[in-house]
Design an enzyme around this catalytic site. Sequence first.
Site, PDB file in Angstrom:
ATOM      1  N   ASP A 158      11.818   9.668 -31.000  1.00 22.46           N
ATOM      2  CA  ASP A 158      12.528   8.768 -30.791  1.00 22.46           C
ATOM      3  C   ASP A 158      12.269   7.910 -29.171  1.00 22.46           C
ATOM      4  OD1 ASP A 158      13.876   6.468 -30.290  1.00 22.46           O
ATOM      5  OD2 ASP A 158      15.953   7.110 -31.774  1.00 22.46           O
ATOM      6  N   THR A 214      14.872   1.608 -33.942  1.00 21.47           N
ATOM      7  CA  THR A 214      14.722   2.963 -34.419  1.00 21.47           C
ATOM      8  C   THR A 214      14.466   3.015 -35.780  1.00 21.47           C
ATOM      9  OG1 THR A 214      15.753   4.100 -32.997  1.00 21.47           O
ATOM     10  CG2 THR A 214      16.304   5.359 -35.020  1.00 21.47           C
ATOM     11  N   ARG A 269      20.987   7.007 -38.336  1.00 23.15           N
ATOM     12  CA  ARG A 269      19.865   5.839 -39.486  1.00 23.15           C
ATOM     13  C   ARG A 269      19.017   6.219 -39.322  1.00 23.15           C
ATOM     14  NH1 ARG A 269      21.431   3.350 -34.110  1.00 23.15           N
ATOM     15  NH2 ARG A 269      20.206   3.389 -32.758  1.00 23.15           N
ATOM     16  N   ASP A 304       8.746   6.179 -33.306  1.00 24.90           N
ATOM     17  CA  ASP A 304       9.352   4.641 -34.361  1.00 24.90           C
ATOM     18  C   ASP A 304       8.986   3.459 -33.116  1.00 24.90           C
ATOM     19  OD1 ASP A 304      11.159   5.872 -32.319  1.00 24.90           O
ATOM     20  OD2 ASP A 304      12.897   5.374 -33.356  1.00 24.90           O
ATOM     21  N   HIS A 359      13.440  -2.096 -25.535  1.00 28.50           N
ATOM     22  CA  HIS A 359      12.166  -2.081 -26.306  1.00 28.50           C
ATOM     23  C   HIS A 359      12.070  -2.755 -27.456  1.00 28.50           C
ATOM     24  CE1 HIS A 359      14.336   0.224 -29.019  1.00 28.50           C
ATOM     25  NE2 HIS A 359      14.718   1.222 -28.098  1.00 28.50           N
TER      26      HIS A 359
END
Length: 548
Positions: free
Chosen positions: A39, A80, A164, A353, A487
């Site tokens: 991540d 994500t 998630r 991701d 991000h």
Amino acid sequence: MKRFFFLVLFLVAISAFCQSYESRQTTESPALVVGIVVDQMRFDYLSKFYPNFSEGGFKRLMTTGAFFKNHHINYVPTVTAAGHASIYTGCGPGVHGIIGNAWYDRTTGEKIYCVHNDQVNPVGTTSPSGRKSPLHLQVSTISDQLKLATQNKSKVISIALKDRAAILSGGFKADASYWFQAKTYGKWITSSYYQEKLPKWVLEFNERKNINSYLKAWEPLYPLATYLNTTTSHNAFERGFIGKNTKDFPYAIDSLAATNQFYSILRGTPHGNTMTFDFVKKAIQEEALGKDSVVDFLMLSCSATDYIGHNFGVDSVELEDTYYRLDKDLADFLQYLDKEVGKGRYLLFLTSDHGAGHVSGYLRSQKIPASYFKQATYRNALSAYLKKKYQIEKPVLSITNQQIYLNTKEFVQKKLELKDIRKEVAFWLRKKPGIEQVFTKEQIENRKFYNGMHSKIKQGYHSKRSGDIVYVLPSYSVAYSRTGSAHGSGYTYDSHIPLLFYGSLVSPKIYDTPSYATDVATTLAALLGIALPDGATGEVLPVTENLK
């Protein structure tokens, strides 16, 4: 006679191909597929931190696997939920429907969290944090197709600190999906969508003594003099932990836990990744993954890197230390797979991701243009403008993921053309400083965009779930805190990510040609010889081209 001769040649060629294919399927097909998503990992971490990586972690994958150096996310937003869904479905948010970590729902007038589901029950906890499932995903994943291809004989398990990340990786048919419940709970949980109770091995892993063992001091893995990031710990660009006045090593994680939401602090340290790998290894062992002739699929996401990036920023020594520790965990995990599953018996890929940008304040200190965007200011000004002109009490329902949701029902009741209203809002936004580009629903849906930001907007746009207007901020303009990295954009600092394939069916090679996040699932489908996920739009990457 000539026809007979060519027919014989054709039959011989077909027979040779079939024998070669059968032999390859027998000797090279993996017993286990392992997907690793790191991540918030920028591509340049591989080159920047390479000198201090061990030989057995990232370097092993880079030098003996298929290494794609020009790999990008081809949609926005780069977050994500959209990232994990796109990797495993082979398509963008415009198809799979996960257009953000959350989005505004016009039917309910509320924000929807991407994996929330009130129709399932928590398992392993009584908290609503267990009411999660892949309900909002709209197409199948690569592991769903694997389950269908093997009549459910394949075992599929997904694991991540973030719900998630775990759920959107595992898809609809995962046998199990586990995520970490933080705060005062500190345990791995799931929902009734997958299981009615936690297996014994999960309960044993969740024992307080075991989880507490990860609440240990965070010290630099190597001498700080050898680190490559340039910002010192004493700067205005990091947030740090509540309860510690200085932002530097060491961090006494056990004593800081109480002021940082207890077990939540694990998510913001490298120990969170270590715990994830330990839990994954336990799953492989207890669930006998990769032990029979039917291929299994294991997905894991290293979530701690994202929390640390948001806290300390991409230029911090804390972030750099995190990747050295992740490299160590990765090397240990690869050795575990070699022993537990067997060398050449597993197929592994590693990607991310999304990336992340430098802290905007830090860039400004380096004379690079950067800014902070105040979304509420623009929303209030736009609402006031539309309210005054059209006498609508609440003209803007929500601004989420840089998408504006207008009160279309009220505009229609006043017999106004929605496309005209959208054009007017776009015109208003384009005149404002701090807005780079603006797209209306009509522009996105009706025009063809082949590359650039326009194409990313289109691939991330879902006709039913997305807003009326999508706007783009300038490079390094963020609606975020003044500390830590953010991000979500389509710029390369958020979209350029690593992709590495390794193991069974993969030949070593470095690729400079462009590849995309949506190519991962299609490539896996080709390698496994199974059907593509329903909505797949990606290409098959040439990871086997040098195999004899």
